[in-house]
Design a protein around this motif. Sequence first.
Motif, PDB file in Angstrom:
ATOM      1  N   CYS A   1       0.869  -1.163   0.000  1.00 51.66           N
ATOM      2  CA  CYS A   1       0.000   0.000   0.000  1.00 51.66           C
ATOM      3  C   CYS A   1       0.913   1.222   0.000  1.00 51.66           C
ATOM      4  N   PHE A   2       0.598   2.200  -0.855  1.00 47.93           N
ATOM      5  CA  PHE A   2       1.426   3.395  -0.943  1.00 47.93           C
ATOM      6  C   PHE A   2       0.537   4.622  -1.090  1.00 47.93           C
ATOM      7  N   GLU A   3       1.098   5.787  -0.792  1.00 47.45           N
ATOM      8  CA  GLU A   3       0.352   7.045  -0.901  1.00 47.45           C
ATOM      9  C   GLU A   3       0.298   7.502  -2.354  1.00 47.45           C
ATOM     10  N   GLU A   4      -0.900   7.774  -2.850  1.00 52.10           N
ATOM     11  CA  GLU A   4      -1.060   8.399  -4.158  1.00 52.10           C
ATOM     12  C   GLU A   4      -1.151   9.894  -3.916  1.00 52.10           C
ATOM     13  N   GLU A   5      -0.127  10.618  -4.335  1.00 47.82           N
ATOM     14  CA  GLU A   5      -0.049  12.047  -4.045  1.00 47.82           C
ATOM     15  C   GLU A   5      -0.650  12.920  -5.133  1.00 47.82           C
ATOM     16  N   SER A   6      -0.777  12.381  -6.361  1.00 42.85           N
ATOM     17  CA  SER A   6      -1.289  13.181  -7.466  1.00 42.85           C
ATOM     18  C   SER A   6      -1.879  12.278  -8.538  1.00 42.85           C
ATOM     19  N   LEU A   7      -3.003  12.694  -9.098  1.00 40.06           N
ATOM     20  CA  LEU A   7      -3.599  11.949 -10.210  1.00 40.06           C
ATOM     21  C   LEU A   7      -2.665  11.944 -11.414  1.00 40.06           C
ATOM     22  N   ASP A   8      -1.843  12.978 -11.530  1.00 38.25           N
ATOM     23  CA  ASP A   8      -0.923  13.093 -12.657  1.00 38.25           C
ATOM     24  C   ASP A   8       0.255  12.125 -12.574  1.00 38.25           C
ATOM     25  N   LEU A   9       0.395  11.424 -11.453  1.00 34.78           N
ATOM     26  CA  LEU A   9       1.522  10.503 -11.272  1.00 34.78           C
ATOM     27  C   LEU A   9       1.161   9.036 -11.520  1.00 34.78           C
ATOM     28  N   LYS A  10      -0.041   8.763 -12.017  1.00 34.84           N
ATOM     29  CA  LYS A  10      -0.443   7.369 -12.218  1.00 34.84           C
ATOM     30  C   LYS A  10       0.559   6.608 -13.097  1.00 34.84           C
ATOM     31  N   ARG A  11       0.972   7.210 -14.206  1.00 31.87           N
ATOM     32  CA  ARG A  11       1.942   6.543 -15.088  1.00 31.87           C
ATOM     33  C   ARG A  11       3.235   6.249 -14.326  1.00 31.87           C
ATOM     34  N   HIS A  12       3.673   7.215 -13.527  1.00 35.58           N
ATOM     35  CA  HIS A  12       4.881   7.030 -12.719  1.00 35.58           C
ATOM     36  C   HIS A  12       4.721   5.830 -11.770  1.00 35.58           C
ATOM     37  N   TYR A  13       3.586   5.751 -11.079  1.00 36.80           N
ATOM     38  CA  TYR A  13       3.358   4.648 -10.143  1.00 36.80           C
ATOM     39  C   TYR A  13       3.310   3.307 -10.879  1.00 36.80           C
ATOM     40  N   ILE A  14       2.661   3.260 -12.022  1.00 31.85           N
ATOM     41  CA  ILE A  14       2.587   2.023 -12.811  1.00 31.85           C
ATOM     42  C   ILE A  14       3.994   1.575 -13.192  1.00 31.85           C
ATOM     43  N   ASP A  15       4.820   2.512 -13.659  1.00 30.31           N
ATOM     44  CA  ASP A  15       6.213   2.198 -14.011  1.00 30.31           C
ATOM     45  C   ASP A  15       7.024   1.802 -12.778  1.00 30.31           C
ATOM     46  N   LEU A  16       6.916   2.593 -11.715  1.00 28.46           N
ATOM     47  CA  LEU A  16       7.690   2.359 -10.500  1.00 28.46           C
ATOM     48  C   LEU A  16       7.466   0.953  -9.944  1.00 28.46           C
ATOM     49  N   TYR A  17       6.205   0.530  -9.913  1.00 21.36           N
ATOM     50  CA  TYR A  17       5.873  -0.773  -9.329  1.00 21.36           C
ATOM     51  C   TYR A  17       5.800  -1.880 -10.378  1.00 21.36           C
ATOM     52  N   LYS A  18       6.178  -1.555 -11.609  1.00 20.89           N
ATOM     53  CA  LYS A  18       6.221  -2.537 -12.702  1.00 20.89           C
ATOM     54  C   LYS A  18       4.908  -3.315 -12.818  1.00 20.89           C
ATOM     55  N   ALA A  19       3.823  -2.569 -12.788  1.00 20.96           N
ATOM     56  CA  ALA A  19       2.494  -3.177 -12.836  1.00 20.96           C
ATOM     57  C   ALA A  19       2.198  -3.719 -14.225  1.00 20.96           C
ATOM     58  N   ASP A  20       1.601  -4.894 -14.250  1.00 24.25           N
ATOM     59  CA  ASP A  20       1.176  -5.521 -15.505  1.00 24.25           C
ATOM     60  C   ASP A  20      -0.262  -5.152 -15.838  1.00 24.25           C
ATOM     61  N   VAL A  21      -1.056  -4.891 -14.787  1.00 23.25           N
ATOM     62  CA  VAL A  21      -2.480  -4.605 -14.976  1.00 23.25           C
ATOM     63  C   VAL A  21      -2.883  -3.464 -14.045  1.00 23.25           C
ATOM     64  N   LEU A  22      -3.578  -2.475 -14.610  1.00 25.97           N
ATOM     65  CA  LEU A  22      -4.208  -1.408 -13.827  1.00 25.97           C
ATOM     66  C   LEU A  22      -5.682  -1.756 -13.718  1.00 25.97           C
ATOM     67  N   VAL A  23      -6.184  -1.832 -12.503  1.00 19.95           N
ATOM     68  CA  VAL A  23      -7.597  -2.138 -12.263  1.00 19.95           C
ATOM     69  C   VAL A  23      -8.263  -0.924 -11.633  1.00 19.95           C
ATOM     70  N   MET A  24      -9.421  -0.558 -12.194  1.00 18.40           N
ATOM     71  CA  MET A  24     -10.217   0.534 -11.638  1.00 18.40           C
ATOM     72  C   MET A  24     -11.684   0.126 -11.688  1.00 18.40           C
ATOM     73  N   GLY A  25     -12.510   0.794 -10.886  1.00 15.61           N
ATOM     74  CA  GLY A  25     -13.951   0.556 -10.933  1.00 15.61           C
ATOM     75  C   GLY A  25     -14.522   1.061 -12.245  1.00 15.61           C
ATOM     76  N   ASP A  26     -15.634   0.473 -12.664  1.00 13.08           N
ATOM     77  CA  ASP A  26     -16.202   0.828 -13.969  1.00 13.08           C
ATOM     78  C   ASP A  26     -16.790   2.237 -14.013  1.00 13.08           C
ATOM     79  N   ASP A  27     -16.854   2.920 -12.862  1.00 14.74           N
ATOM     80  CA  ASP A  27     -17.259   4.323 -12.882  1.00 14.74           C
ATOM     81  C   ASP A  27     -16.172   5.183 -13.531  1.00 14.74           C
ATOM     82  N   TRP A  28     -14.995   4.627 -13.730  1.00 12.84           N
ATOM     83  CA  TRP A  28     -13.880   5.299 -14.396  1.00 12.84           C
ATOM     84  C   TRP A  28     -13.681   4.795 -15.825  1.00 12.84           C
ATOM     85  N   LYS A  29     -14.610   4.000 -16.325  1.00 13.04           N
ATOM     86  CA  LYS A  29     -14.442   3.344 -17.631  1.00 13.04           C
ATOM     87  C   LYS A  29     -13.986   4.327 -18.715  1.00 13.04           C
ATOM     88  N   GLY A  30     -12.888   3.967 -19.382  1.00 17.00           N
ATOM     89  CA  GLY A  30     -12.332   4.756 -20.466  1.00 17.00           C
ATOM     90  C   GLY A  30     -11.368   5.845 -20.032  1.00 17.00           C
TER      91      GLY A  30
END
Length: 132
Positions: free
Chosen positions: A69-98
């Motif tokens: 679990c980590f602190e998300e400090e900015s919506l603009d850093l999502k790409r950074h977090y995905i890269d940092l943690y070497k994520a294979d899959v980003l999962v979000m609720g369907d209220d964010w679809k697209g």
Amino acid sequence: MKTIITFGTYDVFHVGHLNLLQRAAALGDRLFVGVSTDELNFSKKQRYPIYNQNDRMKIINGLRYVNLCFEEESLDLKRHYIDLYKADVLVMGDDWKGKFDEFSDICEVVYLDRTPSVSTTQLIEVISSSDQ
């Protein structure tokens, strides 16, 4: 090893949060969860969460299927977090679809159905109105 990443506020933790995190964890071997900081929530909603970020992170860290679990400090850093943690899959609720399809160039993007009839905002409104 397949790493899943997701993000959220997780304020007034409820079964909808639990369902989403369990289903996200089932998609891979490790689940990393970004919890929005109090400041980020204020900038998005012009109000602070009911529970502070340390308490919200403690709740998420206490779940057996969450590996980090980590602190998300900015919506603009999502790409950074995905890269940092070497994520294979980003999962979000369907209220964010697209809204996060832009990250499909670096990982798979999956939108999971929300649990029907469960909403943190609605819960807060119900609790607030019962105080009056």
